[in-house]
Write an enzyme that holds these catalytic residues in place. Structure first.
Site, PDB file in Angstrom:
ATOM      1  N   GLY A 108       0.805  -1.225   0.000  1.00  0.00           N
ATOM      2  CA  GLY A 108       0.000   0.000   0.000  1.00  0.00           C
ATOM      3  C   GLY A 108       0.830   1.263   0.000  1.00  0.00           C
ATOM      4  O   GLY A 108       0.370   2.321   0.424  1.00  0.00           O
ATOM      5  N   ASP A 153       1.586  -0.681 -13.983  1.00  0.00           N
ATOM      6  CA  ASP A 153       2.114  -1.485 -12.872  1.00  0.00           C
ATOM      7  C   ASP A 153       2.275  -2.950 -13.273  1.00  0.00           C
ATOM      8  O   ASP A 153       3.303  -3.576 -13.009  1.00  0.00           O
ATOM      9  CB  ASP A 153       1.164  -1.422 -11.660  1.00  0.00           C
ATOM     10  CG  ASP A 153       0.982  -0.011 -11.152  1.00  0.00           C
ATOM     11  OD1 ASP A 153       1.668   0.893 -11.654  1.00  0.00           O
ATOM     12  OD2 ASP A 153       0.131   0.179 -10.263  1.00  0.00           O
ATOM     13  N   TYR A 180      -8.629   9.705  -6.855  1.00  0.00           N
ATOM     14  CA  TYR A 180      -8.056   9.130  -8.061  1.00  0.00           C
ATOM     15  C   TYR A 180      -9.098   9.107  -9.182  1.00  0.00           C
ATOM     16  O   TYR A 180      -8.832   9.538 -10.307  1.00  0.00           O
ATOM     17  CB  TYR A 180      -7.540   7.722  -7.760  1.00  0.00           C
ATOM     18  CG  TYR A 180      -6.917   7.026  -8.944  1.00  0.00           C
ATOM     19  CD1 TYR A 180      -5.618   7.305  -9.340  1.00  0.00           C
ATOM     20  CD2 TYR A 180      -7.630   6.080  -9.669  1.00  0.00           C
ATOM     21  CE1 TYR A 180      -5.046   6.672 -10.431  1.00  0.00           C
ATOM     22  CE2 TYR A 180      -7.071   5.438 -10.752  1.00  0.00           C
ATOM     23  CZ  TYR A 180      -5.775   5.727 -11.126  1.00  0.00           C
ATOM     24  OH  TYR A 180      -5.216   5.088 -12.203  1.00  0.00           O
TER      25      TYR A 180
HETATM   26  P1  ADP Z   1       0.239  -0.966  -3.693  1.00  0.00           P
HETATM   27  O1  ADP Z   1      -0.063  -1.739  -4.923  1.00  0.00           O
HETATM   28  O2  ADP Z   1       0.709   0.414  -3.983  1.00  0.00           O
HETATM   29  O3  ADP Z   1       1.163  -1.657  -2.747  1.00  0.00           O
HETATM   30  P2  ADP Z   1      -2.560  -1.428  -3.233  1.00  0.00           P
HETATM   31  O4  ADP Z   1      -3.528  -0.837  -2.281  1.00  0.00           O
HETATM   32  O5  ADP Z   1      -2.858  -1.359  -4.671  1.00  0.00           O
HETATM   33  O6  ADP Z   1      -1.139  -0.756  -2.909  1.00  0.00           O
HETATM   34  O7  ADP Z   1      -2.336  -2.956  -2.880  1.00  0.00           O
HETATM   35  C1  ADP Z   1      -2.079  -3.366  -1.558  1.00  0.00           C
HETATM   36  C2  ADP Z   1      -2.966  -4.531  -1.196  1.00  0.00           C
HETATM   37  O8  ADP Z   1      -2.591  -5.674  -1.979  1.00  0.00           O
HETATM   38  C3  ADP Z   1      -2.811  -4.988   0.229  1.00  0.00           C
HETATM   39  O9  ADP Z   1      -3.667  -4.252   1.086  1.00  0.00           O
HETATM   40  C4  ADP Z   1      -3.233  -6.451   0.144  1.00  0.00           C
HETATM   41  O10 ADP Z   1      -4.635  -6.571   0.094  1.00  0.00           O
HETATM   42  C5  ADP Z   1      -2.698  -6.861  -1.218  1.00  0.00           C
HETATM   43  N1  ADP Z   1      -1.349  -7.460  -1.119  1.00  0.00           N
HETATM   44  C6  ADP Z   1      -0.263  -7.065  -1.805  1.00  0.00           C
HETATM   45  N2  ADP Z   1       0.814  -7.842  -1.493  1.00  0.00           N
HETATM   46  C7  ADP Z   1       0.395  -8.744  -0.591  1.00  0.00           C
HETATM   47  C8  ADP Z   1       1.033  -9.811   0.135  1.00  0.00           C
HETATM   48  N3  ADP Z   1       2.321 -10.095  -0.020  1.00  0.00           N
HETATM   49  N4  ADP Z   1       0.270 -10.527   0.990  1.00  0.00           N
HETATM   50  C9  ADP Z   1      -1.025 -10.249   1.156  1.00  0.00           C
HETATM   51  N5  ADP Z   1      -1.666  -9.264   0.518  1.00  0.00           N
HETATM   52  C10 ADP Z   1      -0.987  -8.501  -0.344  1.00  0.00           C
HETATM   53 MG    MG Z   2      -1.574  -1.282  -6.352  1.00  0.00          MG
END
Ligand code: ADP
Ligand code: MG
Length: 378
Positions: free
Chosen positions: A118, A168, A217
């Site tokens: 996030g 992305d 956004y």
């Molecule tokens: P970003 O892509 O910038 O990191 P996002 O809000 O798009 O932020 O995505 C983050 C979300 O993706 C987390 O809140 C979770 O739900 C999921 N996520 C990403 N990586 C993992 C992981 N390694 N384990 C569990 N959930 C994950």
């Molecule tokens: Mg993301």
């Protein structure tokens, strides 16, 4: 630090008391320049980074997908019938949905990541691509990175409901070690450019977080559509600098400013790609700094924390330029820093940012990395 692949394999052995059949990885990303241009069919200049998500997995004989990720509740879903819920497994479900679940078979696996979640480093795309690669490998299909990126993007937009551009997923699938990619988001043309080795890209995590699904956004997207409509074109990609001098009289000032950012940012991104090709790191840095000012003042997607971090970075040794990266509002900025000054840059930026106390900073250099890949297969 142990690699995410090693940690995933180890956690897998603990949980399932056997070795995984496959370990895959997919990287996070930073975008050097090209802020909010992707959904305007414009240009971006991202690189995959050496922070990544790994999945260790083995096939199951049924249609269940069972997933575990440290700090998150274990989850399972049946490929034969699954529904939209909330939670982290939606990213994996979305990928299954976009790949066509009837053609897939079940597996169980452990997810680990070295990407802060996030934080606008695209942990979501990394999770989607890693999931897609497990499905593809276990069903003995061929891996087509561009197709996988499209599928993962479809999962994020169509299943998870985040209306983002394809950058992305594309860079997580297609990145090249040592290179940045100039991506034309209109026709998906990729130009790989090797990064000059006298500079490092440093990630500046403000420690602030915000959900991407929130309204700002989508509001920016609507404003860009409004601007394009006002100029009588399909997309801001087709607007020129000259057009901006003669805007429709009824166009709101705020909408005109959004358009101005997109047009100039597209040009800056092309100029930045040229600067990379020319090994002109100072010019690249100046363009990155200009991008932040425009995202802050014309596009209004920065935040106090991001501004404070960029300001702290710009005042530190060896900094050629700094800007917010990703969608903005919170999360990470990046800086382009002279190789020889990285250590003192990190120290000084951290202490400067702390004075403003917007959040707990995490600052680390990163390197351009390869896209998603299978690391072990037995
Ligand atoms: P970003 O892509 O910038 O990191 P996002 O809000 O798009 O932020 O995505 C983050 C979300 O993706 C987390 O809140 C979770 O739900 C999921 N996520 C990403 N990586 C993992 C992981 N390694 N384990 C569990 N959930 C994950
Ligand atoms: Mg993301």
């Amino acid at each position: 630090m142990e690699s995410p692949e090693d940690r995933a394999a180890e956690a897998f052995r603990k949980l399932f008391r056997s070795n995984p059949d496959v370990v895959v990885q997919a990287p996070g990303r930073v975008n050097l320049i090209g802020g909010h241009t992707d959904y305007n069919e414009g240009f971006v200049l991202p690189m995959a980074i050496d922070r990544r998500t790994a999945i260790a997995a083995r096939p199951r004989s049924d249609s269940i997908v069972l997933l575990s990720s440290g700090g998150f509740p274990d989850t399972a879903f049946d490929l034969k019938s699954f529904a939209r819920e909330t939670g982290w497994a939606e990213y994996a479900k979305g990928v299954a949905w976009a790949m066509g679940p009837e053609s897939l078979s079940g597996w169980e696996g452990v997810v680990t990541s070295s990407i802060p979640l996030g934080a606008s480093l695209s942990s979501s795309a990394a999770l989607e691509l890693a999931t897609a690669l497990v499905f593809t490998t276990l069903s003995e299909r061929e891996w087509d990175p561009v197709l996988a990126a499209r599928t993962a993007h479809q999962a994020e937009v169509g299943w998870v409901g985040v209306n983002s551009g394809i950058m992305d997923q594309l860079i997580s699938a297609c990145g090249h070690a040592g290179h940045v990619t100039l991506l034309d988001c209109r026709d998906m043309t990729q130009t790989s450019l090797s990064m000059p080795d006298d500079v490092r890209v440093v990630v500046l995590d403000t420690g602030t977080r915000r959900e991407l699904t929130t309204s700002d956004y989508n509001e920016r997207r609507r404003e860009c559509e409004e601007a394009a409509r006002g100029f009588g074109i399909g997309s801001l990609r087709d607007l020129s600098m000259g057009d901006l001098d003669n805007p429709p009289s009824e166009m709101r000032e705020v909408v005109l400013n959004r358009a101005r950012h997109i047009v100039e940012e597209n040009q800056r991104t092309l100029d930045a790609a040229q600067a990379v090709a020319d090994r002109d790191s100072e010019r690249l840095g100046r363009l990155i700094a200009q991008s932040h000012v425009s995202l802050r003042d014309r596009f209004s997607v920065s935040s106090n924390a991001l501004d404070a971090m960029v300001e702290a970075a710009m005042a530190s040794p060896g900094c050629l330029g700094a800007r917010m990266t990703g969608a903005g509002f919170a999360g990470c900025a990046i800086a382009l820093v002279e190789q020889d000054n990285v250590a003192s840059f990190v120290r000084e930026t951290e202490s400067r940012y702390r004075v403003t106390s917007h959040g707990e900073p995490t600052i680390f250099p990163c390197a351009p990395a390869d896209g998603a890949s299978v690391r072990t297969r037995r």
